[in-house]
Write a protein that holds these residues in place. Structure first.
Motif, mmCIF file in Angstrom:
data_model
loop_
_atom_site.group_PDB
_atom_site.id
_atom_site.type_symbol
_atom_site.label_atom_id
_atom_site.label_comp_id
_atom_site.label_asym_id
_atom_site.label_seq_id
_atom_site.Cartn_x
_atom_site.Cartn_y
_atom_site.Cartn_z
ATOM 1 N N THR A 1 -26.547 23.604 -25.063
ATOM 2 C CA THR A 1 -25.224 23.870 -24.506
ATOM 3 C C THR A 1 -24.605 22.568 -24.032
ATOM 4 O O THR A 1 -25.245 21.774 -23.331
ATOM 5 N N GLN A 2 -23.352 22.387 -24.415
ATOM 6 C CA GLN A 2 -22.647 21.163 -24.047
ATOM 7 C C GLN A 2 -22.190 21.219 -22.593
ATOM 8 O O GLN A 2 -21.928 22.300 -22.040
ATOM 9 N N PRO A 3 -22.036 20.081 -21.976
ATOM 10 C CA PRO A 3 -21.474 20.041 -20.614
ATOM 11 C C PRO A 3 -19.991 20.374 -20.663
ATOM 12 O O PRO A 3 -19.328 20.223 -21.688
ATOM 13 N N PRO A 4 -19.398 20.829 -19.549
ATOM 14 C CA PRO A 4 -17.983 21.215 -19.528
ATOM 15 C C PRO A 4 -17.064 19.997 -19.559
ATOM 16 O O PRO A 4 -17.474 18.862 -19.284
ATOM 17 N N VAL A 5 -15.833 20.261 -19.903
ATOM 18 C CA VAL A 5 -14.819 19.204 -19.913
ATOM 19 C C VAL A 5 -14.535 18.790 -18.474
ATOM 20 O O VAL A 5 -14.829 19.514 -17.515
ATOM 21 N N THR A 6 -13.909 17.637 -18.338
ATOM 22 C CA THR A 6 -13.602 17.110 -17.002
ATOM 23 C C THR A 6 -12.107 16.849 -16.858
ATOM 24 O O THR A 6 -11.384 16.713 -17.857
ATOM 25 N N ASN A 7 -11.698 16.771 -15.592
ATOM 26 C CA ASN A 7 -10.319 16.401 -15.246
ATOM 27 C C ASN A 7 -9.267 17.284 -15.941
ATOM 28 O O ASN A 7 -8.246 16.797 -16.452
ATOM 29 N N LEU A 8 -9.506 18.559 -15.976
ATOM 30 C CA LEU A 8 -8.511 19.478 -16.547
ATOM 31 C C LEU A 8 -7.306 19.573 -15.615
ATOM 32 O O LEU A 8 -7.463 19.853 -14.416
ATOM 33 N N SER A 9 -6.151 19.317 -16.125
ATOM 34 C CA SER A 9 -4.920 19.353 -15.318
ATOM 35 C C SER A 9 -3.818 20.062 -16.097
ATOM 36 O O SER A 9 -3.895 20.226 -17.328
ATOM 37 N N VAL A 10 -2.784 20.473 -15.386
ATOM 38 C CA VAL A 10 -1.657 21.183 -15.989
ATOM 39 C C VAL A 10 -0.356 20.589 -15.450
ATOM 40 O O VAL A 10 -0.270 20.185 -14.280
ATOM 41 N N SER A 11 0.641 20.518 -16.300
ATOM 42 C CA SER A 11 1.961 20.030 -15.905
ATOM 43 C C SER A 11 3.027 20.785 -16.703
ATOM 44 O O SER A 11 2.732 21.415 -17.734
ATOM 45 N N VAL A 12 4.257 20.720 -16.218
ATOM 46 C CA VAL A 12 5.385 21.407 -16.866
ATOM 47 C C VAL A 12 6.387 20.362 -17.306
ATOM 48 O O VAL A 12 6.844 19.538 -16.503
ATOM 49 N N GLU A 13 6.735 20.392 -18.577
ATOM 50 C CA GLU A 13 7.763 19.519 -19.128
ATOM 51 C C GLU A 13 9.003 20.337 -19.465
ATOM 52 O O GLU A 13 8.914 21.547 -19.735
#
Length: 397
Positions: A1-13
């Motif tokens: 099993t792979q490690p999870p992604v990092t620094n997930l962020s969300v923004s609105v354009e």
């Protein structure tokens, strides 16, 4: 099993473009070709791709969440890493203060009109503002033409400067809010392939041939003929009926149209009476060959008429004169029948009346003389009595 992604962020354009970004997982296997598995709430719009970002155009009237995980293959059955979730912040303000029934229509591919109703918990003096954005604009613009029609509030803005004529993948992002920030913003995304209303067509010519009525018109600007459906209405003054013909493909095989103007369309209406007044109108709508929406009809075109109009004065005169003519005919007929009866059945003479007329005067004379004789006799008797009495008196003396 792979490690999870990092620094997930969300923004609105822009107004409604939500962008999620993330970094590759720490400690990923060097022999692994990383792919990222992502989906929205309720596992909608699943996607496996090598990019470390994902965007979606969505109205921000509620919270939107994206879950992302990493894996080493493009096979969905391969177990991804633990999913990491990131959501957009919920809209601020009371939900009942947001405007309702926000609808936008693109008129003739030239300008867009949006209308809405105030929210339930909104002050009557609220000053609304509409902002819009599409891919051909460099920035978000504000709609300046706010107006009111009854309870509805609306705004219209020009929408013609599209970079690409093939706008199937484009849309207009809309948000309505107030200047003071007291109401909850309302978002909408209007695809450019729906909610389109063409202008009415322009009738160029009407003529009869071989018992058929031919109608020639010009389509509204900005539309191809193959992208429109038509409705032709023919009103006949004699039958007082409206016949409506639905036209998907308008073509005429007629020599009269050999010199057609470019962009004109023809349709043949069968079975129209040429000796009466016929009034024609046309309206159009987009079809599903080019657009997603085919329910919005244009207004009716200016009417054009052909044929002879019957003068109503003649019918009114006849209507008024008919009772007089009938009454006169009845009187003449009665007089004629009375005279005819006298000629056919003459009166029978009365013999008694004839004899009465002949002897009536004689009877009256006889009666007169009879009365005279009786009177003379009575007078003579009275005179004789007086003389007798006088003589008796003298003899006594």
């Amino acid at each position: 099993t792979q490690p999870p992604v990092t620094n997930l962020s969300v923004s609105v354009e822009n107004l409604c473009t939500v962008v999620w970004t993330w970094d590759p997982p720490d400690g990923a296997s060097p022999n692994c070709t990383l792919r990222y598995f992502s989906h929205f709430d309720n596992k909608q719009d699943k996607k496996i791709a090598p990019e470390t970002h994902r965007s979606k155009e969505v109205p921000l009237n509620e919270r939107i969440c994206l879950q992302v995980g990493s894996q080493c293959s493009t096979n969905e059955s391969d177990n991804p890493s633990i999913l990491v979730e990131k959501c957009t912040p919920p809209p601020e303000g009371d939900p009942e203060s947001a405007v309702t029934e926000l609808q936008c229509v693109w008129h003739n591919l030239s300008y867009m009109t949006c209308t809405w109703l105030p929210g339930r918990k909104t002050s009557p003096d609220t000053n609304y503002t509409l902002y819009y954005w599409h891919s051909s604009l460099g920035k978000i613009l504000q709609c300046e033409n706010i107006y009111r029609e009854g309870q509805h509030i609306g705004c219209s803005f020009a929408l013609t400067n599209l970079k690409d004529s093939s706008f199937e993948q484009h849309s207009v992002q809309i948000v309505v809010k107030d200047n003071a920030g007291k109401i909850r913003p309302s978002f909408s995304i209007v695809p450019l392939t729906s909610h389109v209303i063409p202008d009415p067509p322009h009738i160029k010519r009407l003529f009869f041939q071989n018992g058929n009525l031919y109608v020639q018109w010009k389509n509204p600007q900005n539309f191809y003929s193959r992208c429109l459906s038509y409705q032709v209405e023919v009103n006949n003054s004699q039958t007082e009926t409206n016949d409506i013909f639905y036209v998907e493909e308008a073509k005429c095989q007629n020599s009269e149209f050999e010199g057609n103007l470019e962009g004109t369309i023809c349709f043949m209406v069968p079975g129209v009476l040429p000796d009466t007044l016929n009034t024609v109108r046309i309206r159009v709508r987009t079809n599903k060959l080019c657009y997603e929406d085919d329910r919005l009809w244009s207004n009716w075109s200016q009417a054009m008429s052909i044929g002879e109009s019957t003068d109503p004065t003649f019918y009114i005169t006849m209507l008024l004169a008919t009772p007089v003519i009938v009454a006169g005919a009845v009187i003449i007929l009665l007089l004629y029948l009375k005279r005819l009866k006298i000629i056919i059945f003459p009166p029978i003479p009365d013999p008694g009346k004839i004899f009465k007329e002949m002897f009536g005067e004689q009877n009256e004379d006889s009666l007169h003389w009879k009365k005279y004789d009786i009177y003379e006799k009575q007078t003579k008797e009275e005179t004789d009595s007086v003389v007798l009495i006088e003589n008796l008196k003298k003899a006594a003396q």
